[in-house]
Design a protein around this motif. Structure first.
Motif, mmCIF file in Angstrom:
data_model
loop_
_atom_site.group_PDB
_atom_site.id
_atom_site.type_symbol
_atom_site.label_atom_id
_atom_site.label_comp_id
_atom_site.label_asym_id
_atom_site.label_seq_id
_atom_site.Cartn_x
_atom_site.Cartn_y
_atom_site.Cartn_z
ATOM 1 N N PRO A 347 0.818 -1.227 0.000
ATOM 2 C CA PRO A 347 0.000 0.000 0.000
ATOM 3 C C PRO A 347 0.852 1.278 0.000
ATOM 4 N N ILE A 348 2.012 1.229 0.691
ATOM 5 C CA ILE A 348 2.881 2.410 0.708
ATOM 6 C C ILE A 348 3.443 2.655 -0.688
ATOM 7 N N ALA A 349 3.877 1.573 -1.348
ATOM 8 C CA ALA A 349 4.406 1.706 -2.710
ATOM 9 C C ALA A 349 3.348 2.289 -3.643
ATOM 10 N N ALA A 350 2.113 1.825 -3.487
ATOM 11 C CA ALA A 350 1.022 2.357 -4.319
ATOM 12 C C ALA A 350 0.796 3.840 -4.038
ATOM 13 N N ALA A 351 0.927 4.241 -2.754
ATOM 14 C CA ALA A 351 0.737 5.652 -2.405
ATOM 15 C C ALA A 351 1.810 6.542 -3.042
ATOM 16 N N PHE A 352 2.998 5.981 -3.268
ATOM 17 C CA PHE A 352 4.074 6.736 -3.917
ATOM 18 C C PHE A 352 3.981 6.665 -5.447
ATOM 19 N N GLY A 353 2.992 5.945 -5.964
ATOM 20 C CA GLY A 353 2.815 5.861 -7.408
ATOM 21 C C GLY A 353 3.756 4.882 -8.083
ATOM 22 N N ILE A 354 4.305 3.937 -7.319
ATOM 23 C CA ILE A 354 5.220 2.940 -7.890
ATOM 24 C C ILE A 354 4.404 1.844 -8.567
ATOM 25 N N ASP A 355 4.796 1.471 -9.761
ATOM 26 C CA ASP A 355 4.094 0.423 -10.502
ATOM 27 C C ASP A 355 4.069 -0.864 -9.684
ATOM 28 N N GLU A 356 2.881 -1.467 -9.561
ATOM 29 C CA GLU A 356 2.734 -2.648 -8.711
ATOM 30 C C GLU A 356 3.559 -3.828 -9.213
ATOM 31 N N ILE A 357 3.743 -3.933 -10.525
ATOM 32 C CA ILE A 357 4.543 -5.009 -11.090
ATOM 33 C C ILE A 357 6.030 -4.802 -10.763
ATOM 34 N N GLN A 358 6.499 -3.562 -10.920
ATOM 35 C CA GLN A 358 7.897 -3.277 -10.602
ATOM 36 C C GLN A 358 8.187 -3.553 -9.123
ATOM 37 N N PHE A 359 7.284 -3.098 -8.244
ATOM 38 C CA PHE A 359 7.515 -3.311 -6.812
ATOM 39 C C PHE A 359 7.521 -4.797 -6.480
ATOM 40 N N ALA A 360 6.662 -5.555 -7.139
ATOM 41 C CA ALA A 360 6.640 -7.005 -6.902
ATOM 42 C C ALA A 360 7.981 -7.638 -7.274
ATOM 43 N N MET A 361 8.546 -7.234 -8.418
ATOM 44 C CA MET A 361 9.827 -7.798 -8.844
ATOM 45 C C MET A 361 10.968 -7.388 -7.906
ATOM 46 N N VAL A 362 10.936 -6.124 -7.452
ATOM 47 C CA VAL A 362 11.957 -5.670 -6.492
ATOM 48 C C VAL A 362 11.847 -6.466 -5.197
ATOM 49 N N PHE A 363 10.633 -6.682 -4.733
ATOM 50 C CA PHE A 363 10.410 -7.436 -3.496
ATOM 51 C C PHE A 363 10.911 -8.875 -3.640
ATOM 52 N N PHE A 415 15.143 1.483 -12.809
ATOM 53 C CA PHE A 415 14.737 1.380 -14.211
ATOM 54 C C PHE A 415 13.584 0.381 -14.332
ATOM 55 N N PRO A 416 12.340 0.844 -14.234
ATOM 56 C CA PRO A 416 11.174 -0.049 -14.272
ATOM 57 C C PRO A 416 11.091 -0.893 -15.538
ATOM 58 N N ILE A 417 11.763 -0.457 -16.615
ATOM 59 C CA ILE A 417 11.639 -1.166 -17.887
ATOM 60 C C ILE A 417 12.079 -2.618 -17.771
ATOM 61 N N PHE A 418 13.023 -2.920 -16.872
ATOM 62 C CA PHE A 418 13.465 -4.298 -16.694
ATOM 63 C C PHE A 418 12.336 -5.193 -16.191
ATOM 64 N N SER A 419 11.395 -4.607 -15.453
ATOM 65 C CA SER A 419 10.278 -5.377 -14.913
ATOM 66 C C SER A 419 9.034 -5.299 -15.774
ATOM 67 N N THR A 420 8.849 -4.181 -16.456
ATOM 68 C CA THR A 420 7.560 -3.936 -17.124
ATOM 69 C C THR A 420 7.602 -4.060 -18.637
ATOM 70 N N LEU A 421 8.789 -4.215 -19.233
ATOM 71 C CA LEU A 421 8.891 -4.238 -20.692
ATOM 72 C C LEU A 421 8.023 -5.317 -21.309
ATOM 73 N N PHE A 422 8.203 -6.562 -20.877
ATOM 74 C CA PHE A 422 7.453 -7.682 -21.483
ATOM 75 C C PHE A 422 5.974 -7.616 -21.123
ATOM 76 N N VAL A 423 5.655 -7.089 -19.933
ATOM 77 C CA VAL A 423 4.249 -6.944 -19.549
ATOM 78 C C VAL A 423 3.544 -5.959 -20.479
ATOM 79 N N ASN A 424 4.216 -4.837 -20.757
ATOM 80 C CA ASN A 424 3.634 -3.834 -21.658
ATOM 81 C C ASN A 424 3.504 -4.369 -23.084
ATOM 82 N N LEU A 425 4.432 -5.208 -23.494
ATOM 83 C CA LEU A 425 4.372 -5.766 -24.845
ATOM 84 C C LEU A 425 3.216 -6.747 -24.983
ATOM 85 N N LEU A 426 2.992 -7.564 -23.965
ATOM 86 C CA LEU A 426 1.971 -8.612 -24.068
ATOM 87 C C LEU A 426 0.593 -8.148 -23.608
ATOM 88 N N TYR A 427 0.570 -7.178 -22.668
ATOM 89 C CA TYR A 427 -0.720 -6.749 -22.117
ATOM 90 C C TYR A 427 -1.105 -5.342 -22.548
#
Length: 427
Positions: A347-363, A415-427
């Motif tokens: 919830p804190i990450a969401a409050a800061f506007g961090i992409d939920e997919i990127q935060f999941a990969m960092v976690f 660099f969120p692109i490492f986490s979100t690149l393929f997601v953005n391409l497929l979804y």
């Protein structure tokens, strides 16, 4: 004293005494209920039971079973031969095979511990016979096994998605980027160390004509499994849970077609599946009760408010989270930490506007690093237990790999692109 503080102290003391994780977490929950007058103890039992009743978690035993079936049906040997052909002329040939095999097997097993134990038994003895040091072989095996939970279908992604209500299909796709990043970084580092220590390639001569195609042909159908899973989920053919059942059927079909799946092997695989699933579910149930306690005490909401007041930049927040998770991962098993901490931090990450997919990969990446760091690193203990490597030698040998992991973590963080690149391409 506040009951939740007493519970937290009890949990930490038991963890430091090396009690099993699920017992430590359950004990903390029990202490909280005892220290809270008027709170019905029946709620404790209900929270433990409800924690493992989520239908999404059915994917865990399915994918565990599929991975075990793959290992006992000749699939692993075919994939390993393909890896050997691809990396045979690279410096540190067998070490490179180790890294690439973990990357490809991540799409088949999803369990870092299973991958570490398998490769420690299969590759480390041969690496030592060819002149690699015991500690180098062990470290490469342990660190490369970190790739397994990142490559779909990682069990960590199933847990995270069910806890944080994030699309498991998107998490599967997102894991490809961090997995490939870690694979590439490891292969570069292994090559540098191997050249310095004169670890020779497996072969120096070119491949015989047609050998690459032959090895790829043998490994083709096993390597199709991640494609089938991700494609089926993306196209809506089946859910992530149903994908686990599909993976089991696919693994059994391969085992029967290769004629290497025996009745004895099938029974042994089922036993391994039950033991592995039970260990995961015990932690899930125990941590679920503790997560309920934290929510009841409004700790997630309080932390969110405090963090937003103190920190005004999402990247500073991510750096703080990284340091915190690295510290937690040194002492607490990744699945337990995930169930307790994700409801606090997401919830804190969401409050800061961090992409939920990127935060999941960092976690998940942080928790994977925790699995090889002392004093409680599970991958470190599993690989050292199989190879007989001393813990102090393991830690000394792992220093360059820790630096590499820190660099990869910073890349994922900034660099969120490492986490979100393929997601953005497929979804």
């Amino acid at each position: 004293m506040n009951p939740v503080i007493i519970a937290a102290i009890c949990l930490l003391v038991l963890l430091f005494l090396k009690a099993p994780v699920f017992i430590s977490v359950l004990a903390g929950s029990v202490v909280y209920f005892i220290a809270s007058p008027g709170l019905p103890s029946l709620i404790f039992a209900q929270r433990v039971a409800s924690g493992i009743e989520n239908t999404t978690l059915l994917a865990i035993p399915f994918f565990v079973a599929a991975g075990v079936f793959m290992n006992c049906s000749g699939v692993t040997n075919r994939v390993m031969h393909f890896c050997t052909v691809l990396t045979g002329r690279m410096a540190g040939g067998l070490a490179q095979v180790n890294v690439l095999l973990s990357t490809l097997m991540g799409g088949l097993s999803g369990s870092a511990l299973a991958d570490a134990a398998m490769e420690a038994k299969m590759l480390c003895p041969e690496m030592e016979r060819q002149g690699y040091s015991k500690e180098f072989s062990t470290v490469v095996t342990a660190v490369s096994s970190m790739i397994t939970p990142l490559i779909p279908p990682g069990i960590a992604m199933i847990l995270y998605g069910s806890i944080a209500n994030v699309s498991i299909g998107k998490l599967f796709v997102a894991g490809i980027g961090p997995g490939l990043l870690l694979c590439l970084a490891m292969m570069i580092l292994v090559s540098m160390i191997s050249k310095k220590r004169a670890y020779v390639p497996i072969r120096t001569e070119p491949l015989p004509k047609g050998e690459l195609f032959k090895s790829f042909k043998q490994a083709f159908f096993p390597l199709c499994l991640p494609v089938i899973i991700i494609g089926g989920i993306r196209l809506g053919v089946f859910t992530p849970t149903e994908a686990g059942a599909v993976a089991i059927v696919y693994a059994l079909v391969l085992g029967i077609s290769y004629r290497e799946m025996t009745l004895q092997g099938f029974v042994s695989a089922m036993k391994d599946t039950v033991v592995t699933t039970a260990s995961i579910m015990l932690i899930v149930g125990a941590a679920s009760s503790f997560a309920w306690i934290l929510t009841r005490e409004r700790i997630p909401q309080t932390l969110t408010e405090m963090m937003i007041l103190v920190v005004h930049n999402k990247y500073v927040f991510l750096l703080i989270v990284n340091l915190f998770l690295l510290f937690v991962g040194m002492f607490i098993e990744g699945n337990a930490a995930m169930i307790v901490l994700v409801p606090l931090l997401a919830p804190i990450a969401a409050a800061f506007g961090i992409d939920e997919i990127q935060f999941a990969m960092v976690f998940i990446f942080n928790m994977s690093i925790g699995a090889i760091t002392p004093p409680m690193g599970t991958l470190m203990f599993v690989t050292c237990g199989v190879t007989g490597c001393k813990i102090d030698r393991f830690i000394k040998e792992a220093v360059p790999f820790f630096i590499m992991l820190a660099i990869c973590l910073l890349l994922l963080t900034f660099f969120p692109i490492f986490s979100t690149l393929f997601v953005n391409l497929l979804y």
